[in-house]
Design an enzyme around this catalytic site. Structure first.
Site, PDB file in Angstrom:
ATOM      1  N   GLU A 200       4.354   8.134   1.511  1.00  0.00           N
ATOM      2  CA  GLU A 200       5.060   6.980   2.041  1.00  0.00           C
ATOM      3  C   GLU A 200       5.635   6.151   0.902  1.00  0.00           C
ATOM      4  OE1 GLU A 200       1.979   5.153   4.366  1.00  0.00           O
ATOM      5  OE2 GLU A 200       1.308   3.896   2.705  1.00  0.00           O
ATOM      6  N   LYS A 201       6.614   5.349   1.235  1.00  0.00           N
ATOM      7  CA  LYS A 201       7.233   4.470   0.258  1.00  0.00           C
ATOM      8  C   LYS A 201       6.191   3.499  -0.273  1.00  0.00           C
ATOM      9  CE  LYS A 201      10.752   2.380  -1.836  1.00  0.00           C
ATOM     10  NZ  LYS A 201      11.504   3.049  -2.910  1.00  0.00           N
ATOM     11  N   LYS A 237     -12.110  -2.971  -2.639  1.00  0.00           N
ATOM     12  CA  LYS A 237     -12.071  -4.422  -2.453  1.00  0.00           C
ATOM     13  C   LYS A 237     -13.192  -5.106  -3.246  1.00  0.00           C
ATOM     14  CE  LYS A 237     -10.418  -3.531   2.228  1.00  0.00           C
ATOM     15  NZ  LYS A 237     -10.807  -3.490   3.658  1.00  0.00           N
ATOM     16  N   GLU A 288      -3.368   1.741   8.239  1.00  0.00           N
ATOM     17  CA  GLU A 288      -4.439   2.535   8.836  1.00  0.00           C
ATOM     18  C   GLU A 288      -5.277   1.672   9.760  1.00  0.00           C
ATOM     19  OE1 GLU A 288      -7.438   3.950   6.124  1.00  0.00           O
ATOM     20  OE2 GLU A 288      -7.207   2.217   4.822  1.00  0.00           O
ATOM     21  N   ARG A 292     -14.804   1.329  12.433  1.00  0.00           N
ATOM     22  CA  ARG A 292     -16.204   0.993  12.126  1.00  0.00           C
ATOM     23  C   ARG A 292     -16.295  -0.488  11.786  1.00  0.00           C
ATOM     24  NH1 ARG A 292     -15.411   0.172   6.799  1.00  0.00           N
ATOM     25  NH2 ARG A 292     -13.981   1.555   5.689  1.00  0.00           N
TER      26      ARG A 292
END
Length: 471
Positions: A200-201, A237, A288, A292
């Site tokens: 993807e870009k 993260k 995405e 969960r």
């Protein structure tokens, strides 16, 4: 109704589930590896069964052993937490086949949304904004080069079944594409056994914004607001906050509607997270959907008052959501810092070992989630995160100041941690103003490492002007 839940996880998320189950009068059985025999979750669960050696494949990823343990011990349901088997469709299907409730979505939904390329196609079909990219899977580096030439560089090569930043590479020109493709695919195969790739870009230095979703099996879907997860290191993260300081209320409302639309398009139920990248002009694109609970779910709980794990369990019991969309009114600001047993001054090398002394922070607006205790031995076999500190306040700047106080108070002796590094991060002017994106760590890591305790006064002085501007 569920009477006994097997917890197929470890660490702070296992503790989080145990505590929630106690409040719901549900019994807990924890499965654990031999490396975790002295862990706090093992001590606090009502029942605990060792299912294998430290290697995840022999314990926390041993599907048949976990199912066998659940059946033998009369467990109605299995909660997978996050990581390990939480997004494994085969495991969810085995639960279903054995009459065990999988606390999460169905195997079919995990497959549909776990395959990033098919999820992207589904969103595109339902007019949820997506990043331009390949229409299907990409076979090899040569095909990748042709597609990249068409959509324009830079591009992002991604594993269709990957996660946690694995199986991803950037390519800024034709000379890089084939090598980057081969590296990404090799990493994807090694980490998740799936070499399916797409392209993807690449949105340069975007903001990573996600929306928490709750959906029951009766068709009710609500969103609990956004989280900004842009401060990352190697696609992992480090810091999360809710709400995002970057996006406007107009964009927030549009993204919330898109997140609910994405969940409806998939026929989703359970807790889930719809993730977007947002460019500097606040154009947003679906990347995405995680099927969960997220590591950062406590900050959403802090601003909404919703117990997300409790709702997960209710949904699994075919009960309706406890809330309607009009009940959700996020207030204040919550920030989460991930405390890792690692040494930032040695390229963030993991630091397992015995905790010689421990003091965890407390006070108004502070929540700490950890499996640590004095004398606990941090294992080298698993992720290095050992605690999460969540600071909440009515105003963002006040939440930052509360986080500083908490980080000064926390003491973990015997192993190296990233506490000092995170403390200094709270004085960074861009962080204070909320004007950061996914390039933050790339731009600031060196400077933060050069600051030390002797440089605190200088850091504090530099932060004062930013604090005035931030209000």
């Amino acid at each position: 109704m569920i009477k006994r839940i097997l917890i197929a996880n470890r660490g702070e998320i296992a503790l989080r589930i145990i505590r929630c189950c106690r409040n719901l009068d549900i019994e807990t059985l924890l499965v654990y590896s031999s490396a975790d025999k002295d862990s706090l979750p093992v001590q606090l669960a009502q029942y605990a069964v060792c299912i294998g050696s430290p290697a995840p494949k022999d314990s926390y990823l041993n599907q048949d052993r976990i199912i066998e343990t659940a059946l033998k011990n009369g467990c109605d349901a299995i909660h997978p937490g996050y990581g390990f088997l939480s997004e494994n469709a085969d495991f969810a299907r085995k639960c279903e086949e054995n009459g065990i409730v999988f606390i999460g979505p169905s195997a079919g939904l995990i497959e549909k949304l776990g395959d990033k390329q098919s999820a992207r196609a589904l969103m595109k079909k339902n007019r949820v904004p997506t990043v331009p990219g390949s229409e299907g899977l990409v076979a090899d580096g040569k095909q990748a080069g042709k597609i990249a030439d068409e959509i324009g560089y830079p591009v992002l090569i991604k594993a269709s079944g990957g996660g946690g930043g694995r199986g991803m590479r950037r390519a800024y020109g034709r000379d890089e594409i084939e090598g980057a493709f081969d590296e990404a695919r090799a990493e994807a195969i090694a980490s998740c056994g799936n070499g399916d790739m797409y392209i993807e870009k690449l949105i340069i230095n975007p903001h990573h914004i996600e929306f928490q979703i709750l959906a029951d099996k009766k068709g009710n879907i609500i969103q609990l607001g956004d989280r900004d997860c842009s401060i990352q290191r190697r696609n992992q993260k480090m810091v999360e906050e809710s709400p995002s300081k970057f996006i406007s209320e107009k964009t927030r409302k549009k993204m919330a509607k898109a997140a609910v639309k994405a969940a409806k398009a998939a026929g989703y139920y359970s807790a889930g997270t719809v993730e977007f990248v947002v460019d500097e002009k606040e154009n947003f694109y679906f990347i995405e959907m995680n099927t969960r609970i997220q590591v950062e779910h406590p900050i959403t709980e802090a601003v909404t008052g919703v117990d997300i794990v409790k709702e997960q369990i209710r949904i699994a019991q075919n009960l309706p959501l406890s809330y309607k969309q009009e009940d959700i009114k996020p207030e204040g600001c919550a920030i989460e810092f991930r405390i890792n047993a690692e040494n930032p001054f040695k390229d963030f090398a993991p630091s397992p070992g015995e905790v010689k002394y421990l003091h965890l922070p407390d006070g108004i607006g502070i929540r700490t989630e950890s499996m640590l205790y004095q004398g606990y031995k941090i294992s080298p076999f698993y992720d290095s995160m050992v605690a999460k500190v969540i600071a909440y306040a009515p105003k963002r700047l006040e939440a930052i100041k509360r986080m500083r106080t908490a980080l000064e108070e926390i003491m973990i002796e015997g192993v190296d941690t990233n506490i000092e590094f995170l403390f200094l991060l709270t004085f960074n002017p861009d962080f204070i103003k909320g004007s950061y994106d996914t390039s933050f760590m790339e731009k600031n890591t060196k400077g933060l490492l050069e600051w030390n305790r002797a440089g605190r006064m200088a850091a504090a002085e530099e932060a004062k002007e930013a604090e005035k501007e931030a209000g």
